[in-house]
Structures are given as structure tokens and as C-alpha cells.
Design a protein around this motif. Structure first.
Motif, mmCIF file in Angstrom:
data_model
loop_
_atom_site.group_PDB
_atom_site.id
_atom_site.type_symbol
_atom_site.label_atom_id
_atom_site.label_comp_id
_atom_site.label_asym_id
_atom_site.label_seq_id
_atom_site.Cartn_x
_atom_site.Cartn_y
_atom_site.Cartn_z
ATOM 1 N N SER A 93 -22.402 -33.180 -5.867
ATOM 2 C CA SER A 93 -21.897 -34.651 -5.646
ATOM 3 C C SER A 93 -21.436 -35.238 -7.001
ATOM 4 O O SER A 93 -20.014 -35.418 -6.881
ATOM 5 N N GLN A 97 -17.304 -35.680 -8.361
ATOM 6 C CA GLN A 97 -16.999 -37.147 -9.102
ATOM 7 C C GLN A 97 -16.185 -36.881 -10.540
ATOM 8 O O GLN A 97 -15.237 -37.382 -10.697
ATOM 9 N N LYS A 100 -12.818 -35.404 -9.859
ATOM 10 C CA LYS A 100 -11.760 -36.654 -9.740
ATOM 11 C C LYS A 100 -11.468 -37.387 -10.793
ATOM 12 O O LYS A 100 -10.287 -38.004 -10.818
ATOM 13 N N GLU A 101 -12.303 -37.532 -11.838
ATOM 14 C CA GLU A 101 -11.883 -38.203 -13.051
ATOM 15 C C GLU A 101 -11.184 -37.336 -14.015
ATOM 16 O O GLU A 101 -10.595 -37.701 -15.205
ATOM 17 N N GLU A 252 -24.839 -42.043 -12.001
ATOM 18 C CA GLU A 252 -23.582 -41.330 -12.151
ATOM 19 C C GLU A 252 -22.357 -42.037 -13.131
ATOM 20 O O GLU A 252 -21.783 -41.572 -13.969
ATOM 21 N N ARG A 253 -22.089 -43.343 -12.725
ATOM 22 C CA ARG A 253 -21.377 -44.184 -13.443
ATOM 23 C C ARG A 253 -21.642 -44.361 -14.909
ATOM 24 O O ARG A 253 -20.770 -44.291 -15.786
#
Length: 263
Positions: A93, A97, A100-101, A252-253
Motif C-alpha cells: 500500500s 502511494q 502516485k507521488e 505514511e504521510r
């Protein structure tokens, strides 16, 4: 938008031709013109979002990983390494992410885990706490990709693999940043990292849970050893290593933000 209009026009012409059975007057020219425009647009073939890759370490272990291809060329790359008795699926996961970044991502099964369980001669490979050849082979794989900027590589390591990542990066100036999830100062008494922390020249983010006492102490020690190049992130009770993703604490962020600044 241009590609969408081209495809829509092609579909409309094809539908008309299928109904009539033969092209009407002028439709042959229309098709030729559309094919010419399509060729001019240079629509690339769709690239797989994720694919399984294999490559071999210097000591003959066939390593398996998941390659999350970047959406553009010259992308920064992130290598993700799991903890002991785990595998690369723990990063699925998070890797999506990162992709996508705009990052290229390789999640790797370290020797004796997941799909990395044999040598090139077919002999079985047992898990080994020292996995430096695996990390070095993965870095070589990343640098060989035409879509990767070889000067912008970071590593995420969890538990024992954070030690392996740090030991490899200490001798590799091309690794710009490290994200250490639940690090330890000397995992299994075979992975001492103090000298590597001092030697490493890039940036580091060390993350742990306060209730994961040994890792919390290691994060504090790393901050003391390298105050100018390390950042600490402490949670109260988020678990150990990649389990912290499941704790839903926003890890994650935090990692993505750090990578955005330092990679």
C-alpha cells in the motif's frame, strides 16, 4: 484530452464500419487520416503499474521484488526493506502511494523470505540477519533503470533491515536519505550501527513507538550521534516496524513528506 478525442473518433468510425460491413465513400480516407494523427500523437504502450522482478546478489541469491515503475523519467527511487520473518507485501500500500507521488519504488524480499529463497544453483537459502549483499544488489538494480535518477535514491528499512540499510548506505554516497522504522543499535548482536550512523553523510528519519523501548532508545541514541543529519519521530504505541502502518497514526504521510524534502 487530445488522446481521448482521437480514441473517441476511432471508436465512432469503427462502429459505423461494423454496421455497414464496408466503408462508405470517403471513410477509407477518414481512417487513414485518423491513423496518421494517432501515429503523430505517439501514444505509448501502457506500462504495468507493478511487476515482479528478479536479480541476483553477489553471492548468488536470486532475489525477488515488486517494481513500481515511475510515471515519468529521471524519477527519484525508494527501496523498501521488510523486518525479520516478514516479506515485501507489507509495503504494498505504501509503495503504491509513493508511486502516485512520482517515485520509482522497489519492495524487496530479503534472503530467506518471500520469493528470495534459493540460489542460482537451486540450493535453498535460509534467512540471514546480515543481508548487505541483498541491499547492494537492489541498489544496483535501481541504478540500472533508465527511468531512475541514480543520484536520488532513498531506503526505507524496518527493524533489522534498517540496520542493513544503514550499513550499506554508510559506504554508498549515492543513498541520499534513510527512513529507519524501529531501528536497533545492534540487532541480534551482529548488526552494530553506531559507526555507520557517524559515517553516513545523508539525511535520516528514525521512527519508533515509545512502548517499543529498545527501538525508542535507539532513536534517541541516533539523534545524539548525528544531530545535524537525523530527525526523530516518536509515537506512543504504534507497534514495531511496518506494523506501524496498520496503527493508522499517519506514518505514511510523515515518510512521504520527509522524502519530498530530502530526496
Amino acid at each position: 484530452m487530445r488522446v481521448s478525442l482521437i480514441l473517441a473518433a476511432l471508436c465512432a468510425v469503427c462502429f459505423t464500419n461494423c454496421e455497414s460491413g464496408t466503408p462508405k465513400n470517403g471513410e477509407g480516407k477518414d481512417l487513414a487520416r485518423l491513423e496518421s494523427v494517432r501515429a503523430e500523437a505517439k501514444i505509448p504502450p501502457r506500462q504495468k503499474a507493478v511487476e515482479t522482478v528478479t536479480f541476483t546478489s553477489a553471492d548468488g541469491v536470486v532475489l525477488e521484488g515488486s517494481w513500481f515503475a515511475p510515471t515519468s523519467d529521471a524519477a527519484p527511487a525508494v527501496l523498501c526493506l521488510h523486518q525479520w520473518r516478514s516479506d515485501r507485501s507489507k509495503y504494498a500500500s505504501f509503495a503504491a502511494q509513493l508511486q502516485k507521488e512520482g517515485y520509482a519504488v522497489l519492495t524487496l524480499d530479503l534472503r530467506g523470505h518471500g520469493g528470495s529463497n534459493a540460489k542460482s544453483d537451486g540450493s535453498v537459502v535460509a534467512p540471514d540477519r546480515v543481508a548487505l549483499p541483498d541491499v547492494k544488489a537492489a541498489l544496483a538494480f535501481l541504478r540500472a533503470q533508465k527511468t531512475v535518477d541514480p543520484s536520488r535514491i532513498g531506503i526505507v528499512g524496518a527493524s533489522y533491515s534498517s540496520s542493513n540499510a544503514l550499513l550499506a548506505a554508510a559506504d554508498d554516497a549515492g543513498v541520499k536519505t534513510l527512513l529507519l522504522l524501529s531501528p536497533g543499535m545492534n540487532y541480534f548482536n551482529v548488526l552494530p550501527i553506531e559507526a555507520a550512523v557517524k559515517k553516513y553523510t545523508g539525511s535520516m528519519l528514525a521512527v519508533a513507538s515509545a512502548k517499543d523501548v529498545r527501538s525508542a532508545d535507539a532513536v534517541k541514541k541516533i539523534s545524539t550521534l548525528a544531530p545535524s543529519k537525523s530527525t526523530a519521530q516518536m509515537y506512543d504505541d504504534a507497534g514495531h516496524g511496518t506494523d506501524m502502518f496498520d496503527a493508522k497514526v499517519g506514518l505514511e504521510r510523515v515518510l512521504i513528506t520527509f522524502l519530498g524534502t530530502h530526496l
